[in-house]
Design an enzyme around this catalytic site. Structure first.
Site, PDB file in Angstrom:
ATOM      1  N   ASP A   1      -3.669  14.713   6.256  1.00 16.60           N
ATOM      2  CA  ASP A   1      -4.168  16.055   6.494  1.00 16.60           C
ATOM      3  C   ASP A   1      -3.780  16.483   7.910  1.00 16.60           C
ATOM      4  OD1 ASP A   1      -6.015  14.881   8.245  1.00 16.60           O
ATOM      5  OD2 ASP A   1      -7.780  15.455   7.073  1.00 16.60           O
TER       6      ASP A   1
ATOM      7  N   CYS B   1      -6.236  10.568   7.724  1.00 16.96           N
ATOM      8  CA  CYS B   1      -7.065  11.741   7.991  1.00 16.96           C
ATOM      9  C   CYS B   1      -7.903  11.431   9.221  1.00 16.96           C
ATOM     10  CB  CYS B   1      -7.901  12.165   6.778  1.00 16.96           C
ATOM     11  SG  CYS B   1      -9.348  11.178   6.387  1.00 16.96           S
ATOM     12  N   GLY B   2      -8.771  12.341   9.609  1.00 17.95           N
ATOM     13  CA  GLY B   2      -9.518  12.180  10.846  1.00 17.95           C
ATOM     14  C   GLY B   2     -10.312  10.890  10.917  1.00 17.95           C
TER      15      GLY B   2
ATOM     16  N   GLY C   1     -10.502   8.764   8.166  1.00 18.93           N
ATOM     17  CA  GLY C   1      -9.956   7.849   7.169  1.00 18.93           C
ATOM     18  C   GLY C   1     -10.826   7.722   5.936  1.00 18.93           C
TER      19      GLY C   1
ATOM     20  N   HIS D   1      -7.415 -10.626   1.076  1.00 17.40           N
ATOM     21  CA  HIS D   1      -8.629 -10.852   0.283  1.00 17.40           C
ATOM     22  C   HIS D   1      -8.869  -9.797  -0.792  1.00 17.40           C
ATOM     23  CE1 HIS D   1     -10.683 -13.486   3.593  1.00 17.40           C
ATOM     24  NE2 HIS D   1      -9.473 -13.907   3.270  1.00 17.40           N
TER      25      HIS D   1
ATOM     26  N   ARG E   1      -8.420   9.865  14.288  1.00 23.19           N
ATOM     27  CA  ARG E   1      -9.248  10.210  15.453  1.00 23.19           C
ATOM     28  C   ARG E   1      -9.865   8.990  16.126  1.00 23.19           C
ATOM     29  NH1 ARG E   1     -11.348  15.131  12.152  1.00 23.19           N
ATOM     30  NH2 ARG E   1      -9.723  16.647  12.684  1.00 23.19           N
TER      31      ARG E   1
ATOM     32  N   ARG F   1      -9.626 -17.565  -5.345  1.00 24.16           N
ATOM     33  CA  ARG F   1     -10.974 -17.036  -5.566  1.00 24.16           C
ATOM     34  C   ARG F   1     -11.026 -15.526  -5.377  1.00 24.16           C
ATOM     35  NH1 ARG F   1     -11.082 -18.833  -0.231  1.00 24.16           N
ATOM     36  NH2 ARG F   1     -12.255 -17.513   1.209  1.00 24.16           N
TER      37      ARG F   1
ATOM     38  N   ARG G   1     -12.445 -11.804  -7.812  1.00 24.81           N
ATOM     39  CA  ARG G   1     -13.234 -10.718  -7.219  1.00 24.81           C
ATOM     40  C   ARG G   1     -12.520  -9.380  -7.374  1.00 24.81           C
ATOM     41  NH1 ARG G   1     -14.271 -14.554  -2.029  1.00 24.81           N
ATOM     42  NH2 ARG G   1     -15.832 -15.874  -3.033  1.00 24.81           N
TER      43      ARG G   1
END
Length: 142
Positions: A8, A65-66, A68, A98, A109, A132, A136
């Site tokens: 942005d 973006c600013g 995130g 991970h 920013r 592992r 997940r």
């Protein structure tokens, strides 16, 4: 590698530096981001990047973006997208190792351009550990 990038109004300078780095490394870059500082809506740039990753037109995505946050939330609405909000290269590495993140979100920013390029470099050079962590990651999708 094929990389999609979007940003942005907080990220044109970041995008420019990151694209320059990526192209120097020989990566193909699809740019969905804005190039000026006029206010725009981050979802308009986050969705195309996430769609490229979701539909395997890009190996990885980069969003800026600013904070995130908003652009990461947008990307994470797409199935198969695991967008990680990163503000250090260590977090970028862990998001790959991970979480098998395939999109990185950068808070313009709260990081410098140099930090952002280093995070992208680390993100792209780091592999998923599997093991592992694979079990997940398999539970993330709805």
């Amino acid at each position: 590698m094929k990389i999609s990038i979007g940003n942005d109004h907080a990220g044109p300078a970041y995008k420019k530096a990151i694209v320059q780095f990526l192209e120097q490394q020989g990566h193909a870059v699809t740019n969905y981001g804005t190039d000026d500082l006029n206010s725009v809506d981050y979802p308009d740039f986050g969705h195309p990047v996430a769609l490229d990753v979701e539909e395997h037109r890009a190996d990885f995505g980069i969003l800026i973006c600013g904070s995130g946050n908003g652009i990461a939330m947008t990307a994470n609405k797409h199935q198969g997208v695991r967008c990680a909000l990163c503000w250090t290269k260590e977090i970028a590495a862990l998001s790959r190792q991970h979480n098998n993140a395939n999109v990185i979100s950068i808070p313009a920013r709260f990081t410098s351009i140099e930090q952002a390029v280093e995070m992208v470099k680390t993100f792209l050079e780091t592999s998923f550990e599997g093991g592992r962590h694979a079990d997940r990651v398999a539970k993330i999708g709805c």
